[in-house]
Design a protein around this motif. Structure first.
Motif, PDB file in Angstrom:
ATOM      1  N   VAL A  20     -16.724  33.896 -13.756  1.00  0.00           N
ATOM      2  CA  VAL A  20     -15.864  32.748 -13.445  1.00  0.00           C
ATOM      3  C   VAL A  20     -14.566  33.157 -12.745  1.00  0.00           C
ATOM      4  N   SER A  21     -13.958  34.288 -13.150  1.00  0.00           N
ATOM      5  CA  SER A  21     -12.678  34.657 -12.511  1.00  0.00           C
ATOM      6  C   SER A  21     -12.905  34.893 -11.013  1.00  0.00           C
ATOM      7  N   ARG A  22     -14.032  35.507 -10.680  1.00  0.00           N
ATOM      8  CA  ARG A  22     -14.331  35.759  -9.267  1.00  0.00           C
ATOM      9  C   ARG A  22     -14.574  34.454  -8.516  1.00  0.00           C
ATOM     10  N   LEU A  23     -15.348  33.599  -9.162  1.00  0.00           N
ATOM     11  CA  LEU A  23     -15.666  32.295  -8.564  1.00  0.00           C
ATOM     12  C   LEU A  23     -14.382  31.521  -8.249  1.00  0.00           C
ATOM     13  N   VAL A  24     -13.448  31.517  -9.210  1.00  0.00           N
ATOM     14  CA  VAL A  24     -12.201  30.767  -9.033  1.00  0.00           C
ATOM     15  C   VAL A  24     -11.402  31.344  -7.864  1.00  0.00           C
ATOM     16  N   HIS A  25     -11.319  32.671  -7.789  1.00  0.00           N
ATOM     17  CA  HIS A  25     -10.605  33.292  -6.660  1.00  0.00           C
ATOM     18  C   HIS A  25     -11.261  32.933  -5.329  1.00  0.00           C
ATOM     19  N   GLU A  26     -12.590  33.004  -5.293  1.00  0.00           N
ATOM     20  CA  GLU A  26     -13.304  32.691  -4.041  1.00  0.00           C
ATOM     21  C   GLU A  26     -13.058  31.254  -3.614  1.00  0.00           C
ATOM     22  N   VAL A  27     -13.155  30.336  -4.573  1.00  0.00           N
ATOM     23  CA  VAL A  27     -12.958  28.915  -4.266  1.00  0.00           C
ATOM     24  C   VAL A  27     -11.542  28.711  -3.737  1.00  0.00           C
ATOM     25  N   MET A  28     -10.574  29.280  -4.434  1.00  0.00           N
ATOM     26  CA  MET A  28      -9.165  29.102  -4.059  1.00  0.00           C
ATOM     27  C   MET A  28      -8.925  29.584  -2.634  1.00  0.00           C
ATOM     28  N   GLU A  29      -9.488  30.748  -2.299  1.00  0.00           N
ATOM     29  CA  GLU A  29      -9.207  31.320  -0.981  1.00  0.00           C
ATOM     30  C   GLU A  29      -9.853  30.551   0.165  1.00  0.00           C
ATOM     31  N   GLN A  30     -10.786  29.664  -0.176  1.00  0.00           N
ATOM     32  CA  GLN A  30     -11.401  28.852   0.888  1.00  0.00           C
ATOM     33  C   GLN A  30     -10.657  27.539   1.110  1.00  0.00           C
ATOM     34  N   ALA A  32     -22.822  23.985  -8.761  1.00  0.00           N
ATOM     35  CA  ALA A  32     -22.229  22.862  -9.479  1.00  0.00           C
ATOM     36  C   ALA A  32     -20.874  23.253 -10.067  1.00  0.00           C
ATOM     37  N   LEU A  33     -20.823  24.405 -10.718  1.00  0.00           N
ATOM     38  CA  LEU A  33     -19.569  24.848 -11.328  1.00  0.00           C
ATOM     39  C   LEU A  33     -18.514  25.101 -10.241  1.00  0.00           C
ATOM     40  N   GLN A  34     -18.984  25.651  -9.133  1.00  0.00           N
ATOM     41  CA  GLN A  34     -18.092  25.926  -8.000  1.00  0.00           C
ATOM     42  C   GLN A  34     -17.472  24.629  -7.470  1.00  0.00           C
ATOM     43  N   GLN A  35     -18.294  23.586  -7.381  1.00  0.00           N
ATOM     44  CA  GLN A  35     -17.775  22.319  -6.857  1.00  0.00           C
ATOM     45  C   GLN A  35     -16.764  21.685  -7.817  1.00  0.00           C
ATOM     46  N   VAL A  36     -17.005  21.839  -9.110  1.00  0.00           N
ATOM     47  CA  VAL A  36     -16.045  21.317 -10.089  1.00  0.00           C
ATOM     48  C   VAL A  36     -14.698  22.014  -9.887  1.00  0.00           C
ATOM     49  N   LEU A  51     -11.072  20.372  -8.435  1.00  0.00           N
ATOM     50  CA  LEU A  51      -9.864  20.391  -9.273  1.00  0.00           C
ATOM     51  C   LEU A  51      -8.756  21.217  -8.621  1.00  0.00           C
ATOM     52  N   LEU A  52      -9.127  22.377  -8.072  1.00  0.00           N
ATOM     53  CA  LEU A  52      -8.098  23.223  -7.442  1.00  0.00           C
ATOM     54  C   LEU A  52      -7.552  22.558  -6.183  1.00  0.00           C
ATOM     55  N   SER A  53      -8.425  21.894  -5.414  1.00  0.00           N
ATOM     56  CA  SER A  53      -7.931  21.263  -4.183  1.00  0.00           C
ATOM     57  C   SER A  53      -6.996  20.109  -4.546  1.00  0.00           C
ATOM     58  N   VAL A  79     -16.863  12.849  -8.638  1.00  0.00           N
ATOM     59  CA  VAL A  79     -17.944  13.832  -8.507  1.00  0.00           C
ATOM     60  C   VAL A  79     -17.852  14.860  -9.645  1.00  0.00           C
ATOM     61  N   VAL A  80     -16.630  15.297  -9.963  1.00  0.00           N
ATOM     62  CA  VAL A  80     -16.435  16.247 -11.072  1.00  0.00           C
ATOM     63  C   VAL A  80     -17.008  15.664 -12.365  1.00  0.00           C
ATOM     64  N   LYS A  81     -16.671  14.415 -12.621  1.00  0.00           N
ATOM     65  CA  LYS A  81     -17.120  13.751 -13.854  1.00  0.00           C
ATOM     66  C   LYS A  81     -18.652  13.715 -13.928  1.00  0.00           C
ATOM     67  N   ARG A  82     -19.245  13.390 -12.783  1.00  0.00           N
ATOM     68  CA  ARG A  82     -20.704  13.274 -12.791  1.00  0.00           C
ATOM     69  C   ARG A  82     -21.376  14.641 -12.941  1.00  0.00           C
ATOM     70  N   LEU A  83     -20.826  15.654 -12.236  1.00  0.00           N
ATOM     71  CA  LEU A  83     -21.395  16.998 -12.357  1.00  0.00           C
ATOM     72  C   LEU A  83     -21.341  17.465 -13.809  1.00  0.00           C
ATOM     73  N   VAL A  84     -20.181  17.277 -14.431  1.00  0.00           N
ATOM     74  CA  VAL A  84     -19.984  17.784 -15.787  1.00  0.00           C
ATOM     75  C   VAL A  84     -20.817  16.981 -16.797  1.00  0.00           C
ATOM     76  N   GLU A  85     -20.729  15.660 -16.708  1.00  0.00           N
ATOM     77  CA  GLU A  85     -21.418  14.846 -17.719  1.00  0.00           C
ATOM     78  C   GLU A  85     -22.934  14.941 -17.595  1.00  0.00           C
ATOM     79  N   SER A  86     -23.437  15.115 -16.360  1.00  0.00           N
ATOM     80  CA  SER A  86     -24.898  15.216 -16.229  1.00  0.00           C
ATOM     81  C   SER A  86     -25.410  16.549 -16.783  1.00  0.00           C
ATOM     82  N   ARG A  87     -24.474  17.490 -17.032  1.00  0.00           N
ATOM     83  CA  ARG A  87     -24.871  18.753 -17.678  1.00  0.00           C
ATOM     84  C   ARG A  87     -24.488  18.751 -19.153  1.00  0.00           C
ATOM     85  N   GLY A  88     -24.097  17.597 -19.658  1.00  0.00           N
ATOM     86  CA  GLY A  88     -23.819  17.479 -21.091  1.00  0.00           C
ATOM     87  C   GLY A  88     -22.375  17.729 -21.487  1.00  0.00           C
TER      88      GLY A  88
END
Ligand SMILES: Nc1ncnc2c1ncn2[C@@H]1O[C@H](COP(=O)(O)OP(=O)(O)OP(=O)(O)O)[C@@H](O)[C@H]1O
Ligand SMILES: [Mg+2]
Length: 250
Positions: A105-115, A139-143, A147-149, A214-223
């Motif tokens: 996750v830490s890597r994913l967050v850095h990658e998302v932020m830098e884009q 899915a996690l990346q889009q969440v 949020l970061l954007s 979209v965040v809400k739907r991604l998260v809730e559809s995964r429980g």
């Protein structure tokens, strides 16, 4: 009275039938959004092209004000395109599943932020114990991206700090994305999760108002669950839970 006499098995069978019908109706609705969105985009592109040709054909005959209006028109076309893209993301969010893969996750967050545009204007802090997990990366990346954007786009301040933290909530990871921006007044905490909802006029801060939906739907559809904690003027913290094992919990 009838219901009281039904056996447990009968009730369970009814629930299963209703659940199947509900799932089918969700799937139909998603399909409708998907098809309608694609079809709506073609005439929009037409409008944009026609206004461009009009501007080119009229050339110097076109005064400054009509030229500005044609630009505004194309701006509105672009806005509508991004709203349609938002609808497509929304319909995909509950429908499309990806193969689970190992995600740090830490890597994913850095990658998302830098884009993200303007990422360099903020300081990103990561809390301790960011997990690695096997999950649907996209899915996690889009969440995190949405949020970061939001933190970058809506915080509108100097010395912006965005802090991501992870914690444990039994079968779920509990993530928090916090910023030190203007925050959100409590009366809007429900509204922000709705379709096309923005709190600031789109002419001031461009946005389709679909990101959180979209965040809400991604998260809730995964429980999982999503919520916000914020007071006006005191930054915003978005919370979400994300399942540890990959099986669908709903
Ligand atoms: N971190 C934040 N700080 C302050 N306001 C926020 C924050 N995140 C969201 N908001 C408010 O909630 C609204 C809804 O957010 P949402 O992400 O759904 O839409 P958006 O960012 O306007 O557009 P987009 O579809 O491009 O994401 C925003 O328009 C903004 O007013
Ligand atoms: Mg957003």
């Amino acid at each position: 009275m009838d219901d009281l006499q039904k056996t447990k098995e009968e009730l369970l069978a009814e629930v299963l039938v209703l659940r199947k019908a509900l799932e089918k109706s969700h799937a139909d609705l998603d399909q409708f959004v998907y098809v309608a969105s694609h079809d709506l985009k073609a005439p929009l592109r037409g409008i944009s092209n026609l206004s461009q040709w009009l501007e080119e054909d009229l050339g110097p005959q076109l005064g400054a004000e009509p030229r500005r209006q044609l630009e505004l028109l194309r701006g509105r076309v672009q806005r509508m395109e991004s709203m349609i893209d938002g609808l497509l993301d929304y319909s995909r969010a509950g429908r499309v599943r990806h193969k689970p893969e190992r995600v740090e996750v830490s890597r994913l967050v850095h990658e998302v932020m830098e884009q993200l545009p303007a990422w360099a204007s903020a300081r990103l802090e990561l809390g301790p114990g960011m997990p690695a997990l096997t999950t649907e990366r996209m899915a996690l990346q889009q969440v995190f991206r949405n949020l970061l954007s939001n933190a970058l786009r809506h915080a509108r301040r100097e010395e912006l700090v965005v802090r991501v933290e992870a914690g444990d909530a039994q079968d779920f990871h509990h993530f928090r994305v916090a910023d030190n921006g203007p925050g959100i007044a409590p009366q809007y905490h429900e509204k922000i999760w709705g379709l096309f909802q923005t709190l600031v006029a789109r002419d001031k801060v461009e946005g389709s108002g679909m990101g959180l939906c979209v965040v809400k739907r991604l998260v809730e559809s995964r429980g999982g669950r999503v919520w916000v904690e914020s007071a006006e003027g005191a930054g915003a913290t978005f919370h979400f839970t994300w399942p540890k094992p990959q099986e669908r919990l709903t």
